[in-house]
Scaffold this active site. Structure first.
Site, mmCIF file in Angstrom:
data_model
loop_
_atom_site.group_PDB
_atom_site.id
_atom_site.type_symbol
_atom_site.label_atom_id
_atom_site.label_comp_id
_atom_site.label_asym_id
_atom_site.label_seq_id
_atom_site.Cartn_x
_atom_site.Cartn_y
_atom_site.Cartn_z
ATOM 1 N N ALA A 18 0.847 -1.190 0.000
ATOM 2 C CA ALA A 18 0.000 0.000 0.000
ATOM 3 C C ALA A 18 0.884 1.243 0.000
ATOM 4 O O ALA A 18 0.669 2.178 -0.777
ATOM 5 C CB ALA A 18 -0.910 -0.013 1.225
ATOM 6 N N ASP A 178 -1.568 -8.963 -11.814
ATOM 7 C CA ASP A 178 -0.206 -9.437 -12.070
ATOM 8 C C ASP A 178 0.534 -8.193 -12.562
ATOM 9 O O ASP A 178 0.278 -7.719 -13.672
ATOM 10 C CB ASP A 178 -0.224 -10.517 -13.156
ATOM 11 C CG ASP A 178 1.169 -11.047 -13.445
ATOM 12 O OD1 ASP A 178 2.129 -10.260 -13.367
ATOM 13 O OD2 ASP A 178 1.301 -12.239 -13.754
ATOM 14 N N HIS A 179 1.423 -7.662 -11.737
ATOM 15 C CA HIS A 179 1.973 -6.342 -12.086
ATOM 16 C C HIS A 179 2.788 -6.366 -13.379
ATOM 17 O O HIS A 179 3.000 -5.343 -14.013
ATOM 18 C CB HIS A 179 2.751 -5.721 -10.917
ATOM 19 C CG HIS A 179 4.115 -6.294 -10.700
ATOM 20 N ND1 HIS A 179 4.331 -7.504 -10.106
ATOM 21 C CD2 HIS A 179 5.340 -5.805 -10.998
ATOM 22 C CE1 HIS A 179 5.631 -7.736 -10.044
ATOM 23 N NE2 HIS A 179 6.269 -6.713 -10.583
ATOM 24 N N LYS A 183 3.395 -3.631 -17.221
ATOM 25 C CA LYS A 183 4.681 -3.105 -17.695
ATOM 26 C C LYS A 183 4.595 -2.702 -19.169
ATOM 27 O O LYS A 183 3.989 -3.412 -19.976
ATOM 28 C CB LYS A 183 5.782 -4.156 -17.509
ATOM 29 C CG LYS A 183 6.177 -4.374 -16.048
ATOM 30 C CD LYS A 183 7.330 -5.348 -15.931
ATOM 31 C CE LYS A 183 7.588 -5.733 -14.493
ATOM 32 N NZ LYS A 183 8.604 -4.963 -13.809
ATOM 33 N N HIS A 241 3.912 -14.355 -13.651
ATOM 34 C CA HIS A 241 4.576 -13.445 -14.603
ATOM 35 C C HIS A 241 5.078 -14.167 -15.860
ATOM 36 O O HIS A 241 4.819 -13.734 -16.986
ATOM 37 C CB HIS A 241 5.753 -12.743 -13.933
ATOM 38 C CG HIS A 241 5.441 -12.156 -12.592
ATOM 39 N ND1 HIS A 241 4.252 -11.527 -12.319
ATOM 40 C CD2 HIS A 241 6.155 -12.093 -11.433
ATOM 41 C CE1 HIS A 241 4.254 -11.095 -11.062
ATOM 42 N NE2 HIS A 241 5.393 -11.439 -10.503
ATOM 43 N N LYS A 342 19.962 -7.369 -12.808
ATOM 44 C CA LYS A 342 18.519 -7.368 -13.032
ATOM 45 C C LYS A 342 18.286 -7.336 -14.534
ATOM 46 O O LYS A 342 18.788 -6.443 -15.230
ATOM 47 C CB LYS A 342 17.926 -6.105 -12.388
ATOM 48 C CG LYS A 342 16.495 -5.821 -12.758
ATOM 49 C CD LYS A 342 15.548 -6.646 -11.935
ATOM 50 C CE LYS A 342 14.114 -6.436 -12.331
ATOM 51 N NZ LYS A 342 13.213 -7.409 -11.724
HETATM 52 C C1 BG6 Z 1 7.114 -10.320 -7.439
HETATM 53 C C2 BG6 Z 1 7.809 -11.439 -6.718
HETATM 54 O O1 BG6 Z 1 5.887 -10.770 -7.949
HETATM 55 O O2 BG6 Z 1 7.917 -9.859 -8.514
HETATM 56 C C3 BG6 Z 1 9.174 -10.977 -6.229
HETATM 57 O O3 BG6 Z 1 7.031 -11.858 -5.612
HETATM 58 C C4 BG6 Z 1 9.969 -10.375 -7.342
HETATM 59 O O4 BG6 Z 1 9.886 -12.061 -5.628
HETATM 60 C C5 BG6 Z 1 9.168 -9.333 -8.112
HETATM 61 O O5 BG6 Z 1 11.127 -9.777 -6.784
HETATM 62 C C6 BG6 Z 1 9.908 -8.867 -9.353
HETATM 63 O O6 BG6 Z 1 9.206 -7.814 -9.947
HETATM 64 P P1 BG6 Z 1 9.944 -6.728 -10.819
HETATM 65 O O7 BG6 Z 1 8.868 -5.842 -11.326
HETATM 66 O O8 BG6 Z 1 10.921 -6.041 -9.914
HETATM 67 O O9 BG6 Z 1 10.671 -7.464 -11.904
#
Ligand code: BG6
Length: 482
Positions: A18, A178-179, A183, A241, A342
């Protein structure tokens, strides 16, 4: 933008999600006028906070995520927030919450619209859903619910949770978030595939040798050991994802870009998902855990992680479909914590073609999702002064100004919830297929654990275990990103 009247109830209002994501995203939507005069947010959690304290937290969250803040606007926005101390198992608390929601509805003229957001530990989702139903928390206008991941731990628990939620909400009122679907470059996959004849015409099993999806993280599990022990990389990253990305890469062309058309094309593909056999899982899936050569640094030594943990922090594997444009084409994936860097990227590896010049590169297509947003295609041409073929990349990229305008995934997806667009959310029928696949692998791994098989280890800050090479179907295949 149309002002949408609504009372939003966030379960987990004092939590990290949040604070870091929802409050800043809501502020941006407020500034754009989507939620403005007729909205209020009730933050609930166990802590005994006051309305004032929550408002201070909301203003802090805005400052932490914005370079410049209009203080009056932030204050006005925060004045719409109310805090309700809440124990998710206590019936009386739901009655209080219901009353507060109704009072605020009257005050803000929210027209009976309710938006519930499950942003707390997933083990409470079912209890909350049951109480929303039993204590009749839904309003007389629209009712929507956003559910964070993980949606269940396997197919059986996901089915149970879904039943609890569907007691009060129809499928089109449930937004399983699902974020990754928020993107920029993930949203770019379908336009890239279907608006470019150059790409659309080669996107098939005759031209594509394999597809590779890498979601690599530099970070480890940090303070999330307790959750991660119940999850592992397969449930944490692949079930949602990676599968969503693969679905977008392999689905047939939708009849239109409406939410229904897109979901039905996805479903057509997923009905043909091949669930691997036990033998295939042994050979085509690799799991491992990070462990430094200096034994002080290892997943097993992380806080709240069992010293005998068999939880994987890396997984690589293969997905195949029997239908769709890339039917039968191997789609390899890997994801892991403590990687070299990353990097979220997709490589579409094209088949080689004989040509009179001899050695040339395949026209691979790479989509970089994070940390950079770009697409590039490998092209061959002649060398300038000597004979032979040189390789260049054709790149599709964004300017700094454009990138600055890209909304955060949560802002985008919350916006979609407000305007009732479920295109970029996971439908139950999709989720079921994903879980069937994941369950098959988890069951096999469980058997291996019972037989006492040791988990592979990999050295942090490299590219994961070398054993992951064994997932490739032929010796001419390898990871494009190495
Ligand atoms: C989340 C996972 O859904 O996605 C995390 O629970 C992970 O473990 C994260 O670090 C990664 O998301 P992003 O957007 O940083 O690639």
């Amino acid at each position: 933008m149309k002002n949408i009247p609504v009372i939003m109830i966030i379960f987990g209002g004092s939590g990290d999600l949040a604070h870091r994501k929802l409050y800043p995203a809501l502020f941006n939507l407020y500034e754009q006028g989507l939620i403005h005069d007729n909205f209020a947010v009730i933050g609930t959690a166990r802590r005994p906070w006051s309305h004032e304290y929550l408002r201070e937290q909301v203003i802090d969250a805005i400052h932490e995520t914005h370079d410049q803040v209009d203080e009056n606007s932030a204050k006005d926005f925060a004045s719409h927030f109310y805090y309700q101390s809440h124990d998710v198992t206590n019936v009386d608390h739901y009655e209080t919450l219901k009353k507060l929601a109704q009072d605020l509805d009257d005050r803000y003229n929210a027209q009976g619209n309710r938006l519930f957001y499950m942003a707390m530990a997933p083990r409470f989702f079912g209890t909350i859903a049951t109480h929303i139903n039993d204590q009749h928390l839904t309003g007389s206008g629209f009712n929507r619910i956003v559910v964070e991941k993980p949606f269940g731990r396997d197919l059986a628990s996901a089915e149970k949770l879904n039943k609890q939620i569907t007691a009060s909400f129809d499928e089109d009122e449930i937004f399983r978030i699902d974020h990754y679907l928020g993107k920029e470059m993930v949203q770019n996959i379908l336009p890239l595939r279907f608006t470019n004849p150059l790409i659309k015409n080669i996107w098939n099993k005759d031209n594509i040798k394999n597809i590779q999806v890498t979601l690599a993280e530099r970070l480890g599990v940090e303070a999330r050991g307790e959750y991660y022990e119940t999850s592992g990389a397969l449930r944490d990253m692949v079930q949602n994802h990676i599968f969503q990305i693969i679905t977008l890469l392999a689905m047939p062309e939708p009849k239109s870009i409406s939410s229904d058309a897109i979901h039905s094309a996805k479903q057509e593909l997923l009905d043909s998902l091949i669930i691997p056999t036990s033998e295939q899982i042994k050979h085509e899936f690799v799991r491992a855990q990070y462990a430094g050569s200096d034994t002080t640094f290892a997943y097993k030594k992380e806080p709240k992680v069992s010293p005998d943990s068999t939880t994987e922090t890396y997984v690589a594997g293969k997905v195949k479909f029997t239908k769709g444009p890339v039917a039968g084409v191997p789609i390899y994936f890997r994801t892991g914590k403590e990687f070299k860097e990353k990097k979220n990227r997709i490589d579409i590896v094209l088949k080689h073609m004989n040509n009179p010049y001899g050695k040339a590169h395949s026209n691979n297509i790479t989509i970089e999702i994070d940390p950079k947003s770009k697409i590039y295609i490998t092209i061959n041409g002649k060398k300038i002064t000597e004979s032979g073929i040189r390789r260049e990349d054709l790149t599709y990229t964004f300017s700094k100004e454009e990138l600055a305008k890209v909304p955060d995934g949560y802002e985008r997806l919350l916006h979609d919830v407000f305007i009732n667009d479920s295109t970029n959310f996971t439908h139950w029928s999709e989720l079921k297929r994903y879980w069937s696949f994941i369950d098959a692998i988890e069951d096999e791994w469980q058997k291996e654990n019972e037989e006492g098989n040791e988990l592979l280890q990999y050295v942090p800050y490299r590219m994961g275990p070398v054993e992951a090479k064994r997932i490739f179907e032929s010796p001419t295949e390898h990871w494009i990103y190495e």
